[in-house]
Motif scaffolding. Sequence first.
Motif, PDB file in Angstrom:
ATOM      1  N   GLU A 140      35.648  49.704  50.397  1.00 57.11           N
ATOM      2  CA  GLU A 140      36.278  48.627  49.613  1.00 57.11           C
ATOM      3  C   GLU A 140      35.976  47.303  50.300  1.00 57.11           C
ATOM      4  O   GLU A 140      36.204  47.143  51.500  1.00 57.11           O
ATOM      5  CB  GLU A 140      37.793  48.816  49.517  1.00 57.11           C
ATOM      6  CG  GLU A 140      38.441  47.686  48.711  1.00 57.11           C
ATOM      7  CD  GLU A 140      39.917  47.866  48.440  1.00 57.11           C
ATOM      8  OE1 GLU A 140      40.519  48.829  48.964  1.00 57.11           O
ATOM      9  OE2 GLU A 140      40.483  47.017  47.697  1.00 57.11           O
TER      10      GLU A 140
ATOM     11  N   ASN B 263      37.430  44.183  44.459  1.00 57.85           N
ATOM     12  CA  ASN B 263      38.690  43.895  43.751  1.00 57.85           C
ATOM     13  C   ASN B 263      38.466  42.803  42.696  1.00 57.85           C
ATOM     14  O   ASN B 263      37.895  41.756  42.986  1.00 57.85           O
ATOM     15  CB  ASN B 263      39.753  43.446  44.744  1.00 57.85           C
ATOM     16  CG  ASN B 263      40.181  44.582  45.648  1.00 57.85           C
ATOM     17  OD1 ASN B 263      40.894  45.485  45.241  1.00 57.85           O
ATOM     18  ND2 ASN B 263      39.690  44.543  46.890  1.00 57.85           N
TER      19      ASN B 263
ATOM     20  N   GLU C 118      37.841  47.452  41.259  1.00 57.10           N
ATOM     21  CA  GLU C 118      39.249  47.823  41.387  1.00 57.10           C
ATOM     22  C   GLU C 118      40.092  46.802  40.612  1.00 57.10           C
ATOM     23  O   GLU C 118      40.009  45.606  40.856  1.00 57.10           O
ATOM     24  CB  GLU C 118      39.658  47.840  42.865  1.00 57.10           C
ATOM     25  CG  GLU C 118      39.003  48.958  43.651  1.00 57.10           C
ATOM     26  CD  GLU C 118      39.592  49.096  45.051  1.00 57.10           C
ATOM     27  OE1 GLU C 118      40.653  48.479  45.313  1.00 57.10           O
ATOM     28  OE2 GLU C 118      38.984  49.826  45.859  1.00 57.10           O
TER      29      GLU C 118
ATOM     30  N   ASP D 273      43.934  50.039  40.857  1.00 54.96           N
ATOM     31  CA  ASP D 273      44.444  49.720  42.182  1.00 54.96           C
ATOM     32  C   ASP D 273      45.971  49.685  42.145  1.00 54.96           C
ATOM     33  O   ASP D 273      46.561  49.429  41.088  1.00 54.96           O
ATOM     34  CB  ASP D 273      43.882  48.335  42.581  1.00 54.96           C
ATOM     35  CG  ASP D 273      43.796  48.174  44.087  1.00 54.96           C
ATOM     36  OD1 ASP D 273      44.358  49.020  44.807  1.00 54.96           O
ATOM     37  OD2 ASP D 273      43.138  47.200  44.520  1.00 54.96           O
TER      38      ASP D 273
ATOM     39  N   LYS E 263      44.123  54.674  42.331  1.00 51.85           N
ATOM     40  CA  LYS E 263      44.390  54.433  43.748  1.00 51.85           C
ATOM     41  C   LYS E 263      45.903  54.371  43.909  1.00 51.85           C
ATOM     42  O   LYS E 263      46.536  53.374  43.538  1.00 51.85           O
ATOM     43  CB  LYS E 263      43.729  53.138  44.220  1.00 51.85           C
ATOM     44  CG  LYS E 263      42.214  53.227  44.278  1.00 51.85           C
ATOM     45  CD  LYS E 263      41.602  51.959  44.877  1.00 51.85           C
ATOM     46  CE  LYS E 263      41.770  51.913  46.375  1.00 51.85           C
ATOM     47  NZ  LYS E 263      41.114  50.737  46.953  1.00 51.85           N
TER      48      LYS E 263
ATOM     49  N   GLU F 132      46.056  55.230  49.172  1.00 48.86           N
ATOM     50  CA  GLU F 132      45.863  54.029  49.993  1.00 48.86           C
ATOM     51  C   GLU F 132      46.857  54.044  51.143  1.00 48.86           C
ATOM     52  O   GLU F 132      47.934  54.620  51.020  1.00 48.86           O
ATOM     53  CB  GLU F 132      46.129  52.765  49.167  1.00 48.86           C
ATOM     54  CG  GLU F 132      45.070  52.430  48.156  1.00 48.86           C
ATOM     55  CD  GLU F 132      45.361  51.064  47.516  1.00 48.86           C
ATOM     56  OE1 GLU F 132      44.725  50.082  47.951  1.00 48.86           O
ATOM     57  OE2 GLU F 132      46.220  50.980  46.616  1.00 48.86           O
TER      58      GLU F 132
END
Length: 941
Positions: free
Chosen positions: A708, A767, A799, A829, A850, A886
Motif C-alpha cells: 500500500e 488510496n 483503495e 478500505d 480491508k 489491517e
Amino acid sequence: MPDKTWFGKITRRLFLVFLLFALVPTTVLTFLSFRYISNESTRQVNRLQDEQVGVMVDSLLGRLTVLNERLSYLAEDEELQLAVDGDAEAASGKERYSVLSIADLEAAQGSRESAFPAARLRDGGVLLVHIGAAPAEKKVYLVRAIDPGDFSAGLAAFQLDVTSVLGEPDSWDLRLASCVYDEQSKVLFATEAGVCKAFAGLDAYRGNYRGLATTNHEGVEYYAGYKSIYLGSVYGAHDWRALVARPSMEIFAASEEFKRDFFSLVLLVVLLISLVSIFLIRRQMSPLGQIMAGIERVARKDYGRAVEVSSGDEFEELADAFNGMSERVAHQLLTQASMSEIDQLILSRVKKEDIIQIVLEQTRAVLPADNIAMVLVQQDAELAEVYRLSGADELIHTGAQFESSLRQRFMQDDYLLLQGTDSETPHYITATEIPSRFYFQSIPVRQEDELIALIVLAFKQCPEFGEDDVTLAQNYADRIAVALANAEWEQRLYRQAHYDGLTGLPNRMSFLDRLGQNITRVERQQETMGILFIDLDNFKLVNDTLGHPVGDEFIKLVAARFEDCMRAEDSVSRLGGDEFVITAAGSADHELTVASVSRVANRILEAAARPLTVEGHEIRASASIGIAIYPKDGSDPETLLKNADTAMYHAKSMGRGKFQFYSSELNAQLLELMRLSTDIRNALEQHEFELHYQPKVDTYSARIVGAEALVRWNHPSRGLVRPDEFIKAAEGLGLISAIGDWTLEAACRQQRDWRNSGVVPVRVAVNISAVQLQQDEMFAKIDSLLTKYNLEGADLELEITENLLVQDMESAVKVLSQIRSLGVAVSIDDYGTGYSSLSYMKELPVDTLKLDSCFIIDLCEDSADQAIVNSTIVLARNLNMKVLAEGVETEGQLQILASYGCNEIQGHYFSQALPEQEFTALLKMDQPFAAPEGSQALADS
Ligand code: C2E
Ligand code: MG
Ligand code: MG
C-alpha cells in the motif's frame, strides 16, 4: 370693488368712442357756427364802417352844399362886396369869406386847368380849388363868380377848414377818427391827424371807390372804412376820399367777447358730456367689474363667493353663466386635488391593505357616497375579499363568492347599479354588511384585461350618475389599479430582495436584518441564542453527477426538512448554494442554551442524513454544522455569522456529518488550516511529498503479495508529516485531487522502476479520496497512466473508503466497473466503520475488503469482534471477495485471523510502511516473512 375694473379697458374704449361721437359733431357744428357768426360780425362791422363813412360823406357833401348856397347868396350881398373892397370891419364875422380875383385863381391852378374854371364860373357854377404857393400852405376854397358875366367883379371865395368840412368838434364822435384826403391821398382835414396820416401812407385802397383798411398807429390797430367823395360834376374838382377809422379792439370787442364765451361754453359742454358719459358708462359697466372681480377670485382659487349681478340684461346672464362655470371648475379642481392627493397616498404605499385603507377613507372626497367598500377579486378562483372600515376606521375584511359571470360583466360595463333588495344582489355586496335598502354602485378596477377589484359605493337614495361621474369614477379606478399593481410589484421586489427564490426561505440579507432585530431583543431580555451555520456535505457531487435541476429539487427538500425540525421560536434562512443558517432561541443560561442548540443541531444532522429520493435517485446527504452563541461568540450579526462559519469549517475538517461549537482556539485552527493550504500548494511545487510502502502479506505463505502506497510529507520545518494530519484538511481545502494525482503517478512510476530494475513486482495499492472518484476523467487518467508507464491493470489497486462509496453508490459502481475492466483491482478500505452492510456490498465491483484495524486491536480479547470478523470473512468468501486485515500487530491477532481464513495481512506485525529504498530492498530479498506457527495447517484446513 377693485378700482381698476370700474375704469377698465372696455370702459375707457367706450368712453373714448362716446367722446368721439359727441365731439365730432360738436366740433363741426362749433366750427361752422363760429365761422358763420364771426363772418357775420365782420360783415356787420364792415357795414357799420361803410355806413359811418357814408354818413360822413353825406354830411360833408351837405355842408359843402350849404356853404355853396351861402356863397351864392353872399355873391349877391353887398356887404361881402364891401368886405371884398376892403372894409375890414364889415367883413368881420363873415369868417373866412373873401373876394378873390380870377388871376389868383389862375395862379393857383397853374396852366393845368386854365380853361375850365372860367367856364364853370361863367356858367354861374361853383369851384373847389386849392390855393397856395407851397403844397403845405395850400388852402382849399370854394369859389363862385360874383358876376358870372364879368369876372372883374371878383370871385367870392370861402376857405374850407376842419369845422366847415367835418362839423363842429363838439359834435365829433370821439371814438372815431374822420379823415379827408385829396386825390393824392394827402390829408386835407382830420379829426385825429396822427391816425389819418397813418392811413394816408397805405396804398391798399388806391384806385378803389370804397373799401376797408387797417393800420397801426402808436401800437394800436385801427380799422377804417373809406369812400371816394365825388366832386367833379358839382365842384369841378378831383375826387376826395373820406375815411372813418376806429381802433379794431373797439370794433371787434363784441365779437372777441363772443368768441371767448363761445369757446368756454363749448369746453364746458364737452366737459359735461365727458362727465355724464363717464358716469353713465361706469354705471352700465359696473356688472362687468363684478364679473371681473369674480374671475380674479377664481384665479386666486377663491370659489367661495358667487358674482351677484341683477342688471336684468346680458350681464346678468353672463354672471349666471360664470357662476355655473366656476362652480363646475371648483368641483373639478377639488376633485382633481383630492385625486392627486389620493394618488400620492396610494402610490407611496407598498402594502395592499394600506392602499385599500386610503381608498376607503378618501374616496368620498372624489365620489359622493354614503358608504363605501372595496372588493379584491381573486384571479384564479370564484372568490373575493371584501374590505370595509369599522367604526374606528379599522380595516376589516370578509370573504365572499364571486361568480365568473360577474367578472365578465365587469370587463364590459363601466359600472353596475343595484338596489340592495334586488334578488340578484351578488354575494360580494351582501358581504359588505351595508344595509340592504341601500343602492350600490360598483365600479370595476381593471388591469390589463383582468378584473382585479371593485369599488362599491353605497347610497341611501338612488344616485344620479352622470357621464362625467362615470368618467371620473373610471379615472379613479384606473389610478387604484396602478397603485395595486405597483404594490404587488413592490412586494414581489421585496420578496426577491428578502427571500430565496428556490426555497422561499429568508435570504442572507433578511437573515442579517432579523438577526440584528433578534440581538436587540435578546440583549434587552439578557438572554443568549445560537446561530447554526449549516453546509451540506458533497452537494457539489449531487449537482455534478445528477444535474442542476435535481440539485435544486434536493435543496428544496432539504430546506423543507430543516423547517420541519424548527421549534416555533427558531428560524431558518438560506444563505445561498448549500449553506443554511438557523437562529435558535436560547435562555438566560449559557450552558442551557448550548444544550438546547446541540439538540437542534442533532435534529438537523439526523434530518440531513435520512436518504432522499429526487426524480428516482436516492441521495444520502449529510451536513456539517458550525455554531456560534450570542453573546459569547459575537455581539453583531456579521461576527456571529463569521464565527459560526469558522466552526462549520472545523466540523467539516473533522469529517462530515458533525457539528462544532465555535471557540477562539477553533479560529486559530482555522488560521492554521489556511496556512496548511498554502503549505500544501508549496509542497506540491517543491516535491516535498514522497511515498512509503507497507507490505500486504499472504496469511499463509507470509510472502509479500502487494504494497500500500502511503503518502508522507517531507515538511522542511516539521519533518516527516503523516497523512492523518493533512489528508482530511486537504479534502476540506479542495487540494486532495492534486495530491491524489501526484500519488497515483508516483506509484505507477515506482512500479515501472521496480520492473525495470528486475525486482519481483507486487501489486501497488493507492488510496483514492472521494473527490477523486467523482472526477469524470478518473478512468481516462488511470488508463493513460497504465499506458504511459507500460503497466498491466493487475499492477495497480485502488483503495476506497467505505463511507465514500455509500454516499453515491450509483456513480461509484459505474466508475469502479470501468476501472476494473482495465484489470485494476478495487478494495474497500476501513471496512466496518461505515454504514454499509455486506449485502449492500455485493452490488459493488470490489475484489477485497480491508477490515478496519478497530476490529483487530482487541480481537484476541473481544468475542464480539471475533464474531464480526469471522462472519465477515465467511460472507466475503461467499461473495467471491478476499479479506485483508489491517493493523495486525501481534502473533495472536494473526493466529485468529488465519484460523478464520483471512486472506491477507497488513500491519506492524510484518512491517510498517517503509521508505522506497527500504521497501525495494525488501522486495529484492524476495523472502517470505517468518510464517506463524501452525499457519500452514490452518490454511490447509
Ligand atoms: P489506511 O489506508 O487505512 O492506511 C493504513 C494506515 O494504518 C497507515 O497509516 C499505516 O501506517 C497504519 N498502520 C498499518 N499497520 C499498522 C499497525 O499494525 N498498527 C498501527 N497503529 N497502524 C498501522 P498512515 O500511513 O498514517 O495513513 C493513514 C491514512 O491516511 C490511511 O489509512 C489512508 O486513509 C490515508 N492515506 C495515506 N496515504 C494516502 C494517499 O496517498 N491518498 C489518500 N487519499 N489517503 C492516504
Ligand atoms: Mg488505505
Ligand atoms: Mg485503512
